[in-house]
Enzyme design. Structure first.
Site, PDB file in Angstrom:
ATOM      1  N   GLU A 222       0.825  -1.203   0.000  1.00 40.83           N
ATOM      2  CA  GLU A 222       0.000   0.000   0.000  1.00 40.83           C
ATOM      3  C   GLU A 222       0.863   1.258   0.000  1.00 40.83           C
ATOM      4  O   GLU A 222       0.534   2.254  -0.651  1.00 40.83           O
ATOM      5  CB  GLU A 222      -0.924   0.015   1.225  1.00 40.83           C
ATOM      6  CG  GLU A 222      -1.941  -1.118   1.258  1.00 40.83           C
ATOM      7  CD  GLU A 222      -1.457  -2.320   2.039  1.00 40.83           C
ATOM      8  OE1 GLU A 222      -2.279  -3.018   2.641  1.00 40.83           O
ATOM      9  OE2 GLU A 222      -0.229  -2.570   2.049  1.00 40.83           O
TER      10      GLU A 222
ATOM     11  N   ARG B 165       1.354   4.137  -2.966  1.00 43.44           N
ATOM     12  CA  ARG B 165       1.112   5.559  -2.705  1.00 43.44           C
ATOM     13  C   ARG B 165       2.325   6.406  -3.104  1.00 43.44           C
ATOM     14  O   ARG B 165       2.174   7.505  -3.655  1.00 43.44           O
ATOM     15  CB  ARG B 165       0.775   5.757  -1.234  1.00 43.44           C
ATOM     16  CG  ARG B 165       0.275   7.162  -0.889  1.00 43.44           C
ATOM     17  CD  ARG B 165       1.291   7.892  -0.065  1.00 43.44           C
ATOM     18  NE  ARG B 165       0.821   9.203   0.385  1.00 43.44           N
ATOM     19  CZ  ARG B 165       1.415   9.929   1.302  1.00 43.44           C
ATOM     20  NH1 ARG B 165       2.508   9.478   1.899  1.00 43.44           N
ATOM     21  NH2 ARG B 165       0.962  11.116   1.633  1.00 43.44           N
ATOM     22  N   ARG B 166       3.528   5.893  -2.835  1.00 44.42           N
ATOM     23  CA  ARG B 166       4.724   6.625  -3.265  1.00 44.42           C
ATOM     24  C   ARG B 166       4.761   6.750  -4.785  1.00 44.42           C
ATOM     25  O   ARG B 166       5.099   7.808  -5.334  1.00 44.42           O
ATOM     26  CB  ARG B 166       5.984   5.905  -2.772  1.00 44.42           C
ATOM     27  CG  ARG B 166       6.225   5.999  -1.281  1.00 44.42           C
ATOM     28  CD  ARG B 166       7.668   5.630  -0.957  1.00 44.42           C
ATOM     29  NE  ARG B 166       7.873   5.596   0.493  1.00 44.42           N
ATOM     30  CZ  ARG B 166       7.933   4.488   1.218  1.00 44.42           C
ATOM     31  NH1 ARG B 166       7.803   3.318   0.622  1.00 44.42           N
ATOM     32  NH2 ARG B 166       8.110   4.543   2.513  1.00 44.42           N
TER      33      ARG B 166
ATOM     34  N   CYS C 197      -2.833  -3.885   6.967  1.00 41.42           N
ATOM     35  CA  CYS C 197      -2.418  -4.358   8.282  1.00 41.42           C
ATOM     36  C   CYS C 197      -2.870  -3.360   9.345  1.00 41.42           C
ATOM     37  O   CYS C 197      -3.115  -2.184   9.078  1.00 41.42           O
ATOM     38  CB  CYS C 197      -0.902  -4.535   8.320  1.00 41.42           C
ATOM     39  SG  CYS C 197       0.051  -3.005   8.162  1.00 41.42           S
TER      40      CYS C 197
ATOM     41  N   ARG D 292      -5.046   8.463   7.699  1.00 44.11           N
ATOM     42  CA  ARG D 292      -4.448   9.798   7.580  1.00 44.11           C
ATOM     43  C   ARG D 292      -4.640  10.359   6.169  1.00 44.11           C
ATOM     44  O   ARG D 292      -4.888  11.559   5.999  1.00 44.11           O
ATOM     45  CB  ARG D 292      -2.968   9.731   7.936  1.00 44.11           C
ATOM     46  CG  ARG D 292      -2.259  11.080   7.925  1.00 44.11           C
ATOM     47  CD  ARG D 292      -0.822  10.934   8.367  1.00 44.11           C
ATOM     48  NE  ARG D 292      -0.073  10.070   7.466  1.00 44.11           N
ATOM     49  CZ  ARG D 292       1.154   9.607   7.739  1.00 44.11           C
ATOM     50  NH1 ARG D 292       1.727   9.902   8.883  1.00 44.11           N
ATOM     51  NH2 ARG D 292       1.777   8.846   6.868  1.00 44.11           N
TER      52      ARG D 292
END
Length: 354
Positions: A89, A93-94, A142, A300
């Site tokens: 994940e 995102r990076r 997770c 977040r």
């Protein structure tokens, strides 16, 4: 619009066809987890935020990542030349952030079409209104989202822990050695028992956290959660209560540890092993990690957006995910809702986005 199965199939096809074989897990011996971001674009002369009629869209995988590793605290470097968190994940995102930076460059130099258009404020950009982004993961994130109630009628990856089993004599413990091994494997996030999903396995993907198709809100995303696979018993089960004659006998365990200084897990047998809603750090093979769990990081993102602090200097509004799709794995709609949006305080979230 689109379906969860379409998103899953598109991501698996991209992994199998578009990526080289080098670096992929060896079939029937190795495995990994996958995550991706899919761009959803409405066809010309249509808007993605019109619920009354079917909107034709095109779908494109714009970022992808695989991985399950996270380094321990002792291996972290001040120079930043070692990647701390390599969960799928986070890698996806990076990659998505690099895609956004490239698209902003295209918009700034006016060389070709970009996903960004000039904003109302001078020098700032905004996402085109006909675009949205969907996040796909082959497994539940997770941390808190992986703490899933296990009902007595479900196929269980290991024997449920009960007090009589936990208090067995040494002779009985020897007889139950195989059960004990299964239990440890169930709690180990890196074991094939705990995460049975293999890339290439046909997916019965579940759509969850679906909302705001094609629109970017100025505030945090508050998804209208929906899933065709969600039974009416499941919300009660997520709270430790199952409707009808079914009861919660255990929970799927997460290897993510509670943040130091916070309330810890009860670690009692059965369904009381974990406390839900807590902040956690990723599990590591050795010393403790300092990386927050994927559930916490994705929560977040639902407040601050996925673009990161650097890119936010050039945008009018954050870039939010409009939906999350999960592949075939142990899953709870209520656990996903709780982990990704239920822990967010609306007032604080609104203040962060201003």
């Amino acid at each position: 619009m689109w379906t969860a199965d379409e998103i899953a199939q598109l991501c698996y096809a991209h992994y199998n066809v578009r990526l080289p074989k080098q670096g992929k897990p060896e079939p029937n011996r190795e495995w990994t987890l996958l995550a991706a971001v899919v761009k959803i674009q409405a066809s010309a002369n249509q808007a993605c935020d019109i619920p009354e009629k079917e909107v034709q869209v095109t779908k494109e995988v714009v970022s992808m990542g695989t991985g399950t590793k996270c380094i321990g605290q002792s291996k972290m470097r001040e120079s930043g030349d070692i990647l701390n968190d390599s969960h799928a994940e986070i890698i996806a995102r990076r990659s998505f952030q690099r895609y956004l930076l490239h698209q902003l460059h295209l918009a700034a130099v006016l060389k070709e079409d970009s996903i960004f258009v000039p904003g109302t404020q001078r020098g700032l950009w905004r996402l085109r209104p006909d675009l949205s982004f969907v996040f796909f993961s082959s497994h539940t994130p997770c941390g808190d989202a992986s703490i899933i109630p296990m009902l007595e009628f479900e196929e269980q990856p290991c024997c449920p822990v009960i007090r009589s089993w936990a208090n067995n004599s040494p002779v009985q413990e020897t007889e139950n050695l195989e059960d004990s091994k299964d239990k440890r494997n169930c709690e180990d996030p890196a074991s094939p028992v705990a995460k049975k999903m293999r890339l290439g396995t046909p997916a019965r993907s579940l759509s969850n956290c679906v909302a705001h198709h094609g629109t970017q809100e100025s505030g945090p995303v508050k998804p209208d959660v929906s899933s065709s696979d969600l039974t009416k018993e499941e919300p009660d089960a997520a709270n430790g209560i199952a409707s009808g004659s079914f009861r919660v006998v255990d929970v799927y365990r997460t290897g993510a540890k509670c943040v130091p200084g916070e309330t810890g897990d009860l670690r009692e047998p059965g369904a009381a092993y974990h406390q839900v809603g807590l902040l956690r750090v990723k599990p590591g093979r050795g010393d403790r990690t300092c990386s927050m769990s994927c559930s916490d990081k994705m929560a977040r993102w639902n407040v601050l957006g996925c673009q990161g602090a650097l890119l936010m200097h050039f945008l009018e509004k954050p870039i939010y995910l409009s939906a999350v799709v999960i592949g075939k794995c142990p899953y709870s709609q209520e656990a996903m809702r709780r982990a990704l949006t239920g822990r967010i305080i609306p007032e604080a979230a609104e203040q962060h986005c201003r």
